[in-house]
Scaffold this motif. Sequence first.
Motif, PDB file in Angstrom:
ATOM      1  N   UNK A  18      -8.000  -5.780   1.138  1.00  0.00           N
ATOM      2  CA  UNK A  18      -7.505  -4.974   2.258  1.00  0.00           C
ATOM      3  C   UNK A  18      -8.636  -4.206   2.936  1.00  0.00           C
ATOM      4  N   UNK A  19      -8.808  -4.424   4.238  1.00  0.00           N
ATOM      5  CA  UNK A  19      -9.837  -3.733   5.015  1.00  0.00           C
ATOM      6  C   UNK A  19      -9.261  -2.628   5.892  1.00  0.00           C
ATOM      7  N   UNK A  20      -7.924  -2.494   5.914  1.00  0.00           N
ATOM      8  CA  UNK A  20      -7.303  -1.491   6.775  1.00  0.00           C
ATOM      9  C   UNK A  20      -6.859  -0.234   6.025  1.00  0.00           C
ATOM     10  N   UNK A  21      -6.158  -0.413   4.928  1.00  0.00           N
ATOM     11  CA  UNK A  21      -5.528   0.713   4.244  1.00  0.00           C
ATOM     12  C   UNK A  21      -6.581   1.652   3.664  1.00  0.00           C
ATOM     13  N   UNK A  22      -6.471   2.962   3.910  1.00  0.00           N
ATOM     14  CA  UNK A  22      -7.458   3.930   3.402  1.00  0.00           C
ATOM     15  C   UNK A  22      -7.229   4.260   1.922  1.00  0.00           C
ATOM     16  N   UNK A  23      -7.555   3.305   1.066  1.00  0.00           N
ATOM     17  CA  UNK A  23      -7.270   3.422  -0.370  1.00  0.00           C
ATOM     18  C   UNK A  23      -8.047   4.530  -1.061  1.00  0.00           C
ATOM     19  N   UNK A  24      -9.119   4.987  -0.482  1.00  0.00           N
ATOM     20  CA  UNK A  24      -9.872   6.073  -1.121  1.00  0.00           C
ATOM     21  C   UNK A  24      -9.067   7.369  -1.134  1.00  0.00           C
ATOM     22  N   UNK A  25      -8.143   7.534  -0.192  1.00  0.00           N
ATOM     23  CA  UNK A  25      -7.403   8.791  -0.056  1.00  0.00           C
ATOM     24  C   UNK A  25      -5.897   8.675  -0.258  1.00  0.00           C
ATOM     25  N   UNK A  26      -5.366   7.461  -0.306  1.00  0.00           N
ATOM     26  CA  UNK A  26      -3.916   7.266  -0.359  1.00  0.00           C
ATOM     27  C   UNK A  26      -3.571   6.187  -1.378  1.00  0.00           C
ATOM     28  N   UNK A  27      -2.357   6.259  -1.935  1.00  0.00           N
ATOM     29  CA  UNK A  27      -1.943   5.177  -2.836  1.00  0.00           C
ATOM     30  C   UNK A  27      -2.021   3.844  -2.088  1.00  0.00           C
ATOM     31  N   UNK A  28      -2.564   2.825  -2.737  1.00  0.00           N
ATOM     32  CA  UNK A  28      -2.713   1.541  -2.032  1.00  0.00           C
ATOM     33  C   UNK A  28      -1.366   0.933  -1.676  1.00  0.00           C
ATOM     34  N   UNK A  29      -1.331   0.225  -0.563  1.00  0.00           N
ATOM     35  CA  UNK A  29      -0.147  -0.554  -0.232  1.00  0.00           C
ATOM     36  C   UNK A  29      -0.341  -1.940  -0.834  1.00  0.00           C
ATOM     37  N   UNK A  30       0.715  -2.460  -1.412  1.00  0.00           N
ATOM     38  CA  UNK A  30       0.629  -3.757  -2.077  1.00  0.00           C
ATOM     39  C   UNK A  30       1.854  -4.591  -1.779  1.00  0.00           C
ATOM     40  N   UNK A  31       1.606  -5.860  -1.532  1.00  0.00           N
ATOM     41  CA  UNK A  31       2.687  -6.834  -1.486  1.00  0.00           C
ATOM     42  C   UNK A  31       2.829  -7.390  -2.890  1.00  0.00           C
ATOM     43  N   UNK A  32       4.061  -7.439  -3.395  1.00  0.00           N
ATOM     44  CA  UNK A  32       4.308  -7.893  -4.761  1.00  0.00           C
ATOM     45  C   UNK A  32       4.584  -9.387  -4.807  1.00  0.00           C
ATOM     46  N   UNK A  33       3.810 -10.146  -4.039  1.00  0.00           N
ATOM     47  CA  UNK A  33       3.970 -11.589  -3.993  1.00  0.00           C
ATOM     48  C   UNK A  33       3.356 -12.133  -2.721  1.00  0.00           C
ATOM     49  N   UNK A  34       3.740 -13.347  -2.353  1.00  0.00           N
ATOM     50  CA  UNK A  34       3.150 -13.967  -1.155  1.00  0.00           C
ATOM     51  C   UNK A  34       3.631 -13.292   0.128  1.00  0.00           C
ATOM     52  N   UNK A  35       2.901 -13.512   1.180  1.00  0.00           N
ATOM     53  CA  UNK A  35       3.225 -12.914   2.487  1.00  0.00           C
ATOM     54  C   UNK A  35       4.320 -13.737   3.176  1.00  0.00           C
ATOM     55  N   UNK A  36       5.523 -13.630   2.612  1.00  0.00           N
ATOM     56  CA  UNK A  36       6.682 -14.330   3.166  1.00  0.00           C
ATOM     57  C   UNK A  36       7.854 -13.356   3.193  1.00  0.00           C
ATOM     58  N   UNK A  37       8.792 -13.543   4.132  1.00  0.00           N
ATOM     59  CA  UNK A  37       9.967 -12.662   4.174  1.00  0.00           C
ATOM     60  C   UNK A  37      10.656 -12.604   2.810  1.00  0.00           C
ATOM     61  N   UNK A  38      11.054 -11.385   2.451  1.00  0.00           N
ATOM     62  CA  UNK A  38      11.712 -11.150   1.180  1.00  0.00           C
ATOM     63  C   UNK A  38      10.803 -10.594   0.107  1.00  0.00           C
ATOM     64  N   UNK A  39       9.492 -10.594   0.343  1.00  0.00           N
ATOM     65  CA  UNK A  39       8.552 -10.089  -0.653  1.00  0.00           C
ATOM     66  C   UNK A  39       8.606  -8.562  -0.695  1.00  0.00           C
ATOM     67  N   UNK A  40       8.820  -7.978  -1.887  1.00  0.00           N
ATOM     68  CA  UNK A  40       8.790  -6.522  -2.005  1.00  0.00           C
ATOM     69  C   UNK A  40       7.367  -6.000  -1.797  1.00  0.00           C
ATOM     70  N   UNK A  41       7.274  -4.774  -1.326  1.00  0.00           N
ATOM     71  CA  UNK A  41       5.984  -4.140  -1.080  1.00  0.00           C
ATOM     72  C   UNK A  41       6.170  -2.634  -1.122  1.00  0.00           C
ATOM     73  N   UNK A  42       5.065  -1.910  -1.004  1.00  0.00           N
ATOM     74  CA  UNK A  42       5.174  -0.464  -0.938  1.00  0.00           C
ATOM     75  C   UNK A  42       3.867   0.231  -1.219  1.00  0.00           C
ATOM     76  N   UNK A  43       3.930   1.550  -1.140  1.00  0.00           N
ATOM     77  CA  UNK A  43       2.801   2.419  -1.487  1.00  0.00           C
ATOM     78  C   UNK A  43       3.376   3.749  -1.958  1.00  0.00           C
ATOM     79  N   UNK A  44       2.863   4.228  -3.087  1.00  0.00           N
ATOM     80  CA  UNK A  44       3.397   5.470  -3.646  1.00  0.00           C
ATOM     81  C   UNK A  44       4.907   5.362  -3.810  1.00  0.00           C
ATOM     82  N   UNK A  45       5.656   6.401  -3.397  1.00  0.00           N
ATOM     83  CA  UNK A  45       7.115   6.366  -3.547  1.00  0.00           C
ATOM     84  C   UNK A  45       7.825   5.586  -2.432  1.00  0.00           C
ATOM     85  N   UNK A  46       7.072   5.085  -1.477  1.00  0.00           N
ATOM     86  CA  UNK A  46       7.664   4.373  -0.340  1.00  0.00           C
ATOM     87  C   UNK A  46       7.743   2.892  -0.687  1.00  0.00           C
TER      88      UNK A  46
END
Length: 167
Positions: free
Chosen positions: A29-57
Amino acid sequence: MVRNVHTRRFPGHRDDLVRLLDTLGTPADELWPVADWPPTRLDGPRVPGTPAGHGPIRYVLEEAEPDRLRFRFTAPAGVHGHHEFTVDGDALTHVLTASLHGWARLTWPLVFRPLHDALLEQLLDRAERALTGRVAQPARWSSYVRFLRGLAEIRSRRTRTEATLRA
């Protein structure tokens, strides 16, 4: 109804913006400011239906195009809607659209909106640095955002200490 928009233009960089967007939520990831915020992660492939999130979101990927990623919120409770990143011409835009219910009507304006705004401006700074090598006007956290982040750090330390004591 909440509609929150963050956008920044990068003349002549459409293809580079699409490439940057393609890294979102990945280990590279080159966009998400991981040094200061919980990383955003996709929990699988980049296809509709894949869960994702960051921190409590938490959210689920609804649409994935080279120039658009759209996610539907699944948490926190009381937030019903979506957020999306789009590349439109030379602009990178993030739009959050949601209806709020219950506690979210209080927590969005008091906690989540200030943190969300700070995070998104840092994300746009990262895009600017990746594309131009510098940031003309870096985002600055307000004193309120620093206060909220301090509270979160205290809570995180307490949780880690309690887990260590239980172990």
